[in-house]
Design a protein around this motif. Structure first.
Motif, PDB file in Angstrom:
ATOM      1  N   LYS A   2       0.838  -1.204   0.000  1.00 15.18           N
ATOM      2  CA  LYS A   2       0.000   0.000   0.000  1.00 15.18           C
ATOM      3  C   LYS A   2       0.873   1.255   0.000  1.00 15.18           C
ATOM      4  O   LYS A   2       2.024   1.221   0.425  1.00 15.18           O
ATOM      5  N   THR A   3       0.236   2.364  -0.440  1.00 17.39           N
ATOM      6  CA  THR A   3       0.994   3.614  -0.560  1.00 17.39           C
ATOM      7  C   THR A   3       1.599   4.047   0.773  1.00 17.39           C
ATOM      8  O   THR A   3       2.774   4.412   0.848  1.00 17.39           O
ATOM      9  N   GLU A   4       0.776   3.989   1.831  1.00 16.10           N
ATOM     10  CA  GLU A   4       1.244   4.460   3.148  1.00 16.10           C
ATOM     11  C   GLU A   4       2.424   3.607   3.617  1.00 16.10           C
ATOM     12  O   GLU A   4       3.398   4.114   4.173  1.00 16.10           O
ATOM     13  N   LEU A   6       4.437   1.852   1.748  1.00 18.06           N
ATOM     14  CA  LEU A   6       5.601   2.132   0.898  1.00 18.06           C
ATOM     15  C   LEU A   6       6.279   3.430   1.320  1.00 18.06           C
ATOM     16  O   LEU A   6       7.502   3.491   1.474  1.00 18.06           O
ATOM     17  N   GLU A   7       5.445   4.451   1.554  1.00 19.88           N
ATOM     18  CA  GLU A   7       5.974   5.748   1.983  1.00 19.88           C
ATOM     19  C   GLU A   7       6.760   5.602   3.282  1.00 19.88           C
ATOM     20  O   GLU A   7       7.859   6.150   3.415  1.00 19.88           O
TER      21      GLU A   7
ATOM     22  N   ARG B 142       2.817  12.718  -5.976  1.00 22.71           N
ATOM     23  CA  ARG B 142       1.783  11.675  -5.939  1.00 22.71           C
ATOM     24  C   ARG B 142       1.916  10.751  -7.161  1.00 22.71           C
ATOM     25  O   ARG B 142       1.868   9.540  -7.034  1.00 22.71           O
ATOM     26  N   LEU B 145       5.046   8.632  -6.863  1.00 24.64           N
ATOM     27  CA  LEU B 145       4.894   7.571  -5.851  1.00 24.64           C
ATOM     28  C   LEU B 145       4.004   6.451  -6.363  1.00 24.64           C
ATOM     29  O   LEU B 145       4.278   5.265  -6.149  1.00 24.64           O
ATOM     30  N   GLN B 146       2.930   6.858  -7.064  1.00 20.67           N
ATOM     31  CA  GLN B 146       2.000   5.868  -7.620  1.00 20.67           C
ATOM     32  C   GLN B 146       2.723   4.988  -8.643  1.00 20.67           C
ATOM     33  O   GLN B 146       2.573   3.763  -8.641  1.00 20.67           O
ATOM     34  N   GLN B 149       4.969   2.631  -6.830  1.00 13.85           N
ATOM     35  CA  GLN B 149       4.195   1.578  -6.195  1.00 13.85           C
ATOM     36  C   GLN B 149       3.775   0.519  -7.204  1.00 13.85           C
ATOM     37  O   GLN B 149       3.910  -0.684  -6.974  1.00 13.85           O
ATOM     38  N   GLU B 150       3.247   0.972  -8.336  1.00 10.87           N
ATOM     39  CA  GLU B 150       2.797   0.046  -9.391  1.00 10.87           C
ATOM     40  C   GLU B 150       3.943  -0.841  -9.859  1.00 10.87           C
ATOM     41  O   GLU B 150       3.792  -2.049  -9.989  1.00 10.87           O
ATOM     42  N   ASN B 153       5.016  -3.323  -7.178  1.00 10.12           N
ATOM     43  CA  ASN B 153       4.035  -4.387  -6.996  1.00 10.12           C
ATOM     44  C   ASN B 153       4.032  -5.367  -8.169  1.00 10.12           C
ATOM     45  O   ASN B 153       3.605  -6.517  -8.015  1.00 10.12           O
TER      46      ASN B 153
END
Lengths: 113, 155
Positions: A2-4, A6-7, B142, B145-146, B149-150, B153
């Motif tokens: 999740k983003t949190e 990961l952050e 944002r 970061l997205q 994350q992608e 994952n």
């Protein structure tokens, strides 16, 4: 992930710090540049002083020279043949001083004889 | 006079200047050289810049971009811009993957991510450093970061 999460995980990393003597090096650089600028200002000051001093010396030399110079004016009337009637008038004029002796002359002839 | 001001700017914004330089060069020694060179360039520039602080940051940015390109041509630079407090194997693996993914982002998003995540700078500070509106910086962060994350994952 999740983003949190990961952050949070990413925030456990840190950027490296600069070397311990980095700030000191920059301070040294700044002080060196200040010294350079001071030196440049002194050089400009010296150059200005030299120019003013040269100008003053030149003016002083010229004024001394002309103060001591003698304005010459000589008039010769028929000097070569004084027994004859006035044939010509010769005039010498100019300036003479130590190092300078500039005289010019003109002759005016009588033509009616 | 300008040198005195530059000294004060350096003292006050040292962290930001270093974060900006390292977010582009991704190498500590190169980032230090960049700041050094930028300081000399700003000190010697003719005329008085309207905003000395912004001018200094802009010079650091330009020098960093230039020297990164130049050094990459000469040799592959070792990327040593991040340390971890807990040197666990998992963290090392994660970071090596992050380094690869970050490189895929546009350069300004890379800078924002590095300064925010690793440099611990606030959005306001980053906006000031890169001279962009705070909303732009936030959205860049944002999106970056997205993307990160992608990609993480996926693997």
């Amino acid at each position: 992930m999740k983003t949190e999460k990961l952050e949070a995980k990413l925030e456990s990393f840190e950027l490296v710090s600069p070397s311990p003597d980095f700030a000191k090096k920059i301070a040294q650089l700044l002080s060196m540049k200040k010294q350079q600028q001071r030196l440049i200002s002194w050089n400009w000051g010296l150059a200005f002083f030299l120019v003013v001093s040269m100008g003053f010396n030149y003016w002083q030399l010229e004024s001394t020279l002309f103060k001591n110079a003698i304005l010459q004016k000589k008039v010769h009337v028929n000097q070569e043949e004084p027994t004859k009637d006035d044939r010509y008038i010769s005039v010498e004029y100019g300036v003479s001083a130590s190092g300078i002796n500039q005289l010019n002359s003109i002759q005016v002839w009588r033509t009616d004889q | 006079m300008r040198l005195k001001k530059l000294g004060k700017i350096f003292e006050k914004y040292q962290k930001g200047l270093f974060a900006l330089a390292i977010s582009i060069t991704k190498n500590r020694a190169l980032a230090e050289d960049v700041i050094h060179d930028a300081l000399i360039a700003v000190a010697d520039v003719k005329g008085e810049p309207a905003n000395l602080k912004n001018y200094f940051f802009q010079t650091v940015k330009n020098k960093a971009i230039h020297s990164t390109k130049y050094n990459q041509k000469l040799s592959q630079l070792e990327e040593d811009y991040v340390v971890t407090c807990a040197p666990l194997a998992e963290n090392q693996l994660l970071f090596s993957r992050i380094k690869v993914v970050i490189k895929l982002l546009p350069s300004q998003q890379q800078q924002v991510l590095i300064m925010k995540l690793f440099g611990g700078l606030k959005f306001k500070e980053i906006a000031e450093i890169i001279d962009r509106p705070i909303n732009t910086v936030t959205s860049q962060y944002r999106r970056g970061l997205q993307f990160l994350q992608e990609r993480l994952n996926e693997n």
